[in-house]
Design a protein around this motif. Sequence first.
Motif, PDB file in Angstrom:
ATOM      1  N   GLU A  27      -1.619  12.686   3.833  1.00 30.10           N
ATOM      2  CA  GLU A  27      -0.632  11.651   3.491  1.00 30.10           C
ATOM      3  C   GLU A  27      -0.042  11.020   4.749  1.00 30.10           C
ATOM      4  OE1 GLU A  27       3.549  11.218   0.937  1.00 30.10           O
ATOM      5  OE2 GLU A  27       2.657  13.201   1.285  1.00 30.10           O
ATOM      6  N   THR A  28       0.294  11.852   5.704  1.00 33.40           N
ATOM      7  CA  THR A  28       0.886  11.361   6.954  1.00 33.40           C
ATOM      8  C   THR A  28      -0.094  10.480   7.711  1.00 33.40           C
ATOM      9  OG1 THR A  28       2.176  13.401   7.123  1.00 33.40           O
ATOM     10  CG2 THR A  28       2.006  12.043   9.097  1.00 33.40           C
ATOM     11  N   LEU A  29      -1.328  10.951   7.844  1.00 37.26           N
ATOM     12  CA  LEU A  29      -2.325  10.216   8.610  1.00 37.26           C
ATOM     13  C   LEU A  29      -2.680   8.894   7.940  1.00 37.26           C
ATOM     14  CD1 LEU A  29      -4.547  13.245   9.589  1.00 37.26           C
ATOM     15  CD2 LEU A  29      -3.211  11.835  11.169  1.00 37.26           C
ATOM     16  N   ALA A  30      -2.685   8.871   6.618  1.00 39.80           N
ATOM     17  CA  ALA A  30      -2.980   7.624   5.906  1.00 39.80           C
ATOM     18  C   ALA A  30      -1.918   6.572   6.208  1.00 39.80           C
ATOM     19  CB  ALA A  30      -3.061   7.893   4.406  1.00 39.80           C
ATOM     20  N   ILE A  31      -0.665   6.987   6.219  1.00 36.95           N
ATOM     21  CA  ILE A  31       0.427   6.058   6.520  1.00 36.95           C
ATOM     22  C   ILE A  31       0.316   5.556   7.954  1.00 36.95           C
ATOM     23  CG2 ILE A  31       2.933   5.862   6.812  1.00 36.95           C
ATOM     24  CD1 ILE A  31       3.217   7.888   4.504  1.00 36.95           C
ATOM     25  N   LEU A  32       0.029   6.462   8.891  1.00 36.30           N
ATOM     26  CA  LEU A  32      -0.075   6.068  10.295  1.00 36.30           C
ATOM     27  C   LEU A  32      -1.234   5.091  10.512  1.00 36.30           C
ATOM     28  CD1 LEU A  32       0.584   9.489  12.080  1.00 36.30           C
ATOM     29  CD2 LEU A  32       2.037   7.450  12.176  1.00 36.30           C
ATOM     30  N   LYS A  33      -2.387   5.383   9.925  1.00 35.99           N
ATOM     31  CA  LYS A  33      -3.547   4.517  10.119  1.00 35.99           C
ATOM     32  C   LYS A  33      -3.333   3.152   9.475  1.00 35.99           C
ATOM     33  CE  LYS A  33      -6.753   8.385  10.661  1.00 35.99           C
ATOM     34  NZ  LYS A  33      -7.875   9.161  10.080  1.00 35.99           N
TER      35      LYS A  33
END
Length: 340
Positions: free
Chosen positions: A318-324
């Motif tokens: 979830e975190t990485l999806a938001i960052l990308k």
Amino acid sequence: MVYSRVVTPPLRIGPIEISPPIVLAPMSGVTNRTLRALYKPFGFGLTVTEFVSSNALQYGGKRTMEMIDQHGVEKPVSTQLWGNDPQIMATAANLVRECGADIVDINFGCPAPKVTKTEGGSACLRDVDRCEAIMKAVVDAVDCPVTMKMRLGWTEADLVFVEVAKRAQAVGVQALTLHARTAKQFYKGSADWSKIAELKRAVDIPVIGNGDLADPYDAMQRMRESGVDGVMLGRATLGNPWLVSRLRALMADEEPAPVPGAPERLRFAVHHYLTMVEEWGEPRAVPQMRKHLGYYLKGFAGASALRERLMRTETAAETLAILKQTIAQLEAREPELAVA
């Protein structure tokens, strides 16, 4: 800001050459082996572990031993110890040396209540004789250089930094770091670099200056004016390791690269995040990385709202999806901003 253009020489602590003379400050819960390895290539000549309790090291708990663990790529590494008992500090120093510390550093600087309530850290400065006993015991216990970091004193009314430094030099401590605030100041007010210059004049061993170094040009100016042999950078590098690479360039008499834009900073944040998950596992990495993401998310439009979203994520995916997604949006906007 104008400063004298000259290549900055290495810092030498005993047989160890530290080049460039930029030291990563020990920070609890921050300077673990992952961060040290990630930040080392930006230009730290010396990295320092989280400061670790000499009392806790007696029991060899897993979490305590992780605090002094190393990859090897971040060397040379100094391990910083805190405590109030000379013999326990000596035993701890011998242990961390056996575990790979190239330098053993003594903490007389931490103002945190959890440390000072047991007469450790900066509370030691209230008893100069005990400071001397601790330093001598540690120097006698190990076959590597011993250094010490301190504050000016416990309060403004009792500035003992010069006396403690002279005693350190007398018992064999090979370098000193001064954070130019008192313990009672915590991180309020401004670091008094005139006191760092005073310390440099008072001793013959290397002195490292610390405090309020958030700009590479300012750091160079303070270094030149005070005459110190090196600088220690801490909180200002979190989320901004490019501060180190820009200062390294100035020390080599080169023009620093521009400060990177938000997409580049966030791409490095993703790399940091993935490395933490790989090394520590998702259950530990996700909560630990929240504070680091907060540091990386500074200085661009929408960062505050994004930070709020990321503080509530529970999984790495979830975190990485938001960052990308954010990186893609920022990169799409950059041509528009250039035209504007």
